[in-house]
Design a protein around this motif. Structure first.
Motif, PDB file in Angstrom:
ATOM      1  N   PHE A   1       9.169  -1.533   0.964  1.00 49.24           N
ATOM      2  CA  PHE A   1       8.621  -2.067   2.207  1.00 49.24           C
ATOM      3  C   PHE A   1       9.327  -3.365   2.589  1.00 49.24           C
ATOM      4  CE2 PHE A   1       4.311   0.048   1.134  1.00 49.24           C
ATOM      5  CZ  PHE A   1       4.712   1.236   1.716  1.00 49.24           C
ATOM      6  N   TYR A   2       9.637  -4.202   1.598  1.00 51.90           N
ATOM      7  CA  TYR A   2      10.311  -5.473   1.885  1.00 51.90           C
ATOM      8  C   TYR A   2      11.733  -5.239   2.352  1.00 51.90           C
ATOM      9  CZ  TYR A   2      11.913 -10.303   1.156  1.00 51.90           C
ATOM     10  OH  TYR A   2      12.432 -11.553   1.325  1.00 51.90           O
ATOM     11  N   ARG A   3      12.436  -4.348   1.693  1.00 51.98           N
ATOM     12  CA  ARG A   3      13.852  -4.118   2.009  1.00 51.98           C
ATOM     13  C   ARG A   3      14.046  -3.254   3.253  1.00 51.98           C
ATOM     14  NH1 ARG A   3      16.506  -0.573  -2.189  1.00 51.98           N
ATOM     15  NH2 ARG A   3      15.864   1.020  -0.711  1.00 51.98           N
ATOM     16  N   ASP A   4      13.246  -2.179   3.354  1.00 47.57           N
ATOM     17  CA  ASP A   4      13.490  -1.168   4.389  1.00 47.57           C
ATOM     18  C   ASP A   4      12.422  -1.101   5.472  1.00 47.57           C
ATOM     19  OD1 ASP A   4      15.770  -0.432   2.934  1.00 47.57           O
ATOM     20  OD2 ASP A   4      14.635   1.019   1.748  1.00 47.57           O
ATOM     21  N   GLY A   5      11.309  -1.780   5.283  1.00 41.49           N
ATOM     22  CA  GLY A   5      10.258  -1.779   6.288  1.00 41.49           C
ATOM     23  C   GLY A   5       9.109  -0.839   5.942  1.00 41.49           C
ATOM     24  N   MET A   6       8.043  -0.985   6.687  1.00 42.08           N
ATOM     25  CA  MET A   6       6.812  -0.242   6.425  1.00 42.08           C
ATOM     26  C   MET A   6       6.876   1.226   6.838  1.00 42.08           C
ATOM     27  SD  MET A   6       4.922  -2.573   5.145  1.00 42.08           S
ATOM     28  CE  MET A   6       5.086  -4.333   5.002  1.00 42.08           C
ATOM     29  N   SER A   7       7.945   1.591   7.543  1.00 39.70           N
ATOM     30  CA  SER A   7       8.046   2.976   8.014  1.00 39.70           C
ATOM     31  C   SER A   7       8.498   3.942   6.919  1.00 39.70           C
ATOM     32  CB  SER A   7       9.011   3.062   9.198  1.00 39.70           C
ATOM     33  OG  SER A   7      10.313   2.653   8.789  1.00 39.70           O
ATOM     34  N   ILE A   8       8.812   3.415   5.746  1.00 35.15           N
ATOM     35  CA  ILE A   8       9.178   4.285   4.620  1.00 35.15           C
ATOM     36  C   ILE A   8       8.083   5.332   4.440  1.00 35.15           C
ATOM     37  CG2 ILE A   8       9.359   4.338   2.082  1.00 35.15           C
ATOM     38  CD1 ILE A   8      11.865   3.336   3.330  1.00 35.15           C
ATOM     39  N   GLY A   9       8.493   6.579   4.349  1.00 35.50           N
ATOM     40  CA  GLY A   9       7.515   7.658   4.215  1.00 35.50           C
ATOM     41  C   GLY A   9       6.920   7.750   2.821  1.00 35.50           C
ATOM     42  N   VAL A  10       5.792   8.422   2.748  1.00 39.93           N
ATOM     43  CA  VAL A  10       5.102   8.613   1.478  1.00 39.93           C
ATOM     44  C   VAL A  10       5.975   9.394   0.502  1.00 39.93           C
ATOM     45  CG1 VAL A  10       3.118   9.756   0.396  1.00 39.93           C
ATOM     46  CG2 VAL A  10       2.800   8.370   2.451  1.00 39.93           C
ATOM     47  N   ASP A  11       6.723  10.366   1.004  1.00 38.15           N
ATOM     48  CA  ASP A  11       7.594  11.163   0.126  1.00 38.15           C
ATOM     49  C   ASP A  11       8.631  10.270  -0.564  1.00 38.15           C
ATOM     50  OD1 ASP A  11       6.360  13.610   0.612  1.00 38.15           O
ATOM     51  OD2 ASP A  11       7.601  14.006   2.379  1.00 38.15           O
ATOM     52  N   ALA A  12       9.283   9.411   0.224  1.00 37.68           N
ATOM     53  CA  ALA A  12      10.306   8.525  -0.343  1.00 37.68           C
ATOM     54  C   ALA A  12       9.685   7.535  -1.317  1.00 37.68           C
ATOM     55  CB  ALA A  12      11.035   7.783   0.774  1.00 37.68           C
ATOM     56  N   LEU A  13       8.522   7.062  -0.982  1.00 37.34           N
ATOM     57  CA  LEU A  13       7.822   6.115  -1.852  1.00 37.34           C
ATOM     58  C   LEU A  13       7.470   6.765  -3.188  1.00 37.34           C
ATOM     59  CD1 LEU A  13       6.306   3.505  -2.494  1.00 37.34           C
ATOM     60  CD2 LEU A  13       4.400   4.362  -1.130  1.00 37.34           C
ATOM     61  N   CYS A  14       6.911   7.960  -3.128  1.00 41.42           N
ATOM     62  CA  CYS A  14       6.526   8.658  -4.357  1.00 41.42           C
ATOM     63  C   CYS A  14       7.749   9.007  -5.200  1.00 41.42           C
ATOM     64  CB  CYS A  14       5.728   9.915  -4.014  1.00 41.42           C
ATOM     65  SG  CYS A  14       4.081   9.525  -3.370  1.00 41.42           S
ATOM     66  N   LYS A  15       8.839   9.391  -4.544  1.00 44.07           N
ATOM     67  CA  LYS A  15      10.068   9.717  -5.274  1.00 44.07           C
ATOM     68  C   LYS A  15      10.586   8.478  -6.007  1.00 44.07           C
ATOM     69  CE  LYS A  15      14.705  11.586  -4.732  1.00 44.07           C
ATOM     70  NZ  LYS A  15      15.736  12.068  -3.816  1.00 44.07           N
ATOM     71  N   ALA A  16      10.605   7.339  -5.310  1.00 44.75           N
ATOM     72  CA  ALA A  16      11.094   6.099  -5.921  1.00 44.75           C
ATOM     73  C   ALA A  16      10.221   5.669  -7.104  1.00 44.75           C
ATOM     74  CB  ALA A  16      11.143   4.985  -4.878  1.00 44.75           C
ATOM     75  N   ALA A  17       8.929   5.957  -7.009  1.00 42.88           N
ATOM     76  CA  ALA A  17       7.994   5.569  -8.070  1.00 42.88           C
ATOM     77  C   ALA A  17       7.908   6.606  -9.180  1.00 42.88           C
ATOM     78  CB  ALA A  17       6.610   5.336  -7.472  1.00 42.88           C
ATOM     79  N   GLY A  18       8.446   7.798  -8.926  1.00 46.24           N
ATOM     80  CA  GLY A  18       8.319   8.870  -9.913  1.00 46.24           C
ATOM     81  C   GLY A  18       6.889   9.352 -10.051  1.00 46.24           C
ATOM     82  N   VAL A  19       6.189   9.408  -8.916  1.00 47.30           N
ATOM     83  CA  VAL A  19       4.773   9.787  -8.891  1.00 47.30           C
ATOM     84  C   VAL A  19       4.583  10.853  -7.809  1.00 47.30           C
ATOM     85  CG1 VAL A  19       2.438   8.926  -8.403  1.00 47.30           C
ATOM     86  CG2 VAL A  19       4.036   7.498  -9.670  1.00 47.30           C
ATOM     87  N   SER A  20       3.750  11.837  -8.065  1.00 48.79           N
ATOM     88  CA  SER A  20       3.505  12.873  -7.059  1.00 48.79           C
ATOM     89  C   SER A  20       2.622  12.332  -5.928  1.00 48.79           C
ATOM     90  CB  SER A  20       2.813  14.080  -7.698  1.00 48.79           C
ATOM     91  OG  SER A  20       1.479  13.749  -8.045  1.00 48.79           O
ATOM     92  N   LYS A  21       2.718  12.976  -4.758  1.00 53.11           N
ATOM     93  CA  LYS A  21       1.864  12.581  -3.631  1.00 53.11           C
ATOM     94  C   LYS A  21       0.395  12.758  -4.001  1.00 53.11           C
ATOM     95  CE  LYS A  21       2.854  13.844   0.614  1.00 53.11           C
ATOM     96  NZ  LYS A  21       3.315  14.628   1.785  1.00 53.11           N
ATOM     97  N   LYS A  22       0.112  13.812  -4.717  1.00 53.83           N
ATOM     98  CA  LYS A  22      -1.279  14.054  -5.128  1.00 53.83           C
ATOM     99  C   LYS A  22      -1.794  12.875  -5.957  1.00 53.83           C
ATOM    100  CE  LYS A  22      -4.227  17.228  -7.703  1.00 53.83           C
ATOM    101  NZ  LYS A  22      -4.304  18.411  -8.546  1.00 53.83           N
ATOM    102  N   SER A  23      -0.958  12.430  -6.890  1.00 52.35           N
ATOM    103  CA  SER A  23      -1.354  11.279  -7.725  1.00 52.35           C
ATOM    104  C   SER A  23      -1.534  10.027  -6.877  1.00 52.35           C
ATOM    105  CB  SER A  23      -0.306  11.020  -8.802  1.00 52.35           C
ATOM    106  OG  SER A  23      -0.275  12.067  -9.729  1.00 52.35           O
ATOM    107  N   MET A  24      -0.637   9.836  -5.915  1.00 51.28           N
ATOM    108  CA  MET A  24      -0.750   8.657  -5.068  1.00 51.28           C
ATOM    109  C   MET A  24      -2.086   8.642  -4.333  1.00 51.28           C
ATOM    110  SD  MET A  24       1.408   7.274  -1.800  1.00 51.28           S
ATOM    111  CE  MET A  24       0.109   7.345  -0.566  1.00 51.28           C
ATOM    112  N   TYR A  25      -2.451   9.783  -3.770  1.00 52.37           N
ATOM    113  CA  TYR A  25      -3.697   9.825  -3.002  1.00 52.37           C
ATOM    114  C   TYR A  25      -4.942   9.845  -3.892  1.00 52.37           C
ATOM    115  CZ  TYR A  25      -1.174  10.138   1.365  1.00 52.37           C
ATOM    116  OH  TYR A  25      -0.367   9.848   2.444  1.00 52.37           O
TER     117      TYR A  25
END
Length: 196
Positions: free
Chosen positions: A19-43
């Motif tokens: 979010f700091y580097r690329d902005g708040m528009s980063i999608g959930v998919d990209a965020l979960c991939k970077a964290a190594g976490v599934s979308k299901k786990s995130m939610y």
């Protein structure tokens, strides 16, 4: 982030960086991939992306503050403690950290003052103003309330300049803050035994 970090910690760490580097528009998919976490786990961990934004700002805030503010055991004068903030900001931009203040960046991008991320950003910006105000009261400044706001504006303006110009500040924030302090009656003290 260590390999023993929990999925929640990995998400907050990745979110803070992205979010700091690329902005708040980063999608959930990209965020979960970077964290190594599934979308299901995130939610399961967070109700929404908005909550991730707010909590990532809250989790990164103390480290950002610690990088800028002198510690409570720093015995320099209030003026020197205030100028330390601007010197450290200057150093951050010289090291290539030209993304600006994370709290201003978040609030500007989110636009909604009631967004959970904006609320967190406002809290941390108020902390900076309160730091300045407390130091100015200790220095017996003429109008600590107004001067604290002015110093915060200088800090935020310097951050914005670094981002817009994509270059180090070169001391302009320090010089401007020092001029404000001079005008507010917070003069440089001359050590005992020296003449001014």
């Amino acid at each position: 982030m260590t390999t023993s970090a929990t999925p929640r910690e990995r998400l907050l760490d990745a979110a803070g960086k992205l979010f700091y580097r690329d902005g708040m528009s980063i999608g959930v998919d990209a965020l979960c991939k970077a964290a190594g976490v599934s979308k299901k786990s995130m939610y399961q961990l967070f109700r929404s992306k908005d909550e991730v934004i707010a909590e990532s700002l809250a989790s990164r805030g103390p480290a950002y503050q610690a990088a800028l503010l002198p510690g409570p055991d720093d015995e320099r004068s209030p003026r020197e403690r205030i100028l330390t903030v601007f010197e450290r900001q200057d150093q951050m931009t010289a090291e290539g950290n030209v993304f600006g203040c994370p709290f201003v960046s978040a609030a500007v991008e989110l636009k909604d003052p009631e967004h959970p991320g904006s609320v967190v950003a406002r809290h941390f910006k108020q902390d900076l103003t309160e730091f300045f105000r407390a130091e100015l009261v200790a220095a017996e400044a003429e109008d600590p309330e107004t001067l604290a706001v002015q110093l915060t504006i200088v800090f935020d303006g310097a951050s914005a300049r670094a981002v817009v110009r994509s270059q180090a500040l070169g001391g302009i924030g320090v010089i401007t803050a020092a001029a404000l302090l001079d005008a507010g009656g917070v003069k440089q003290t001359v050590p005992a035994g020296q003449t001014g």
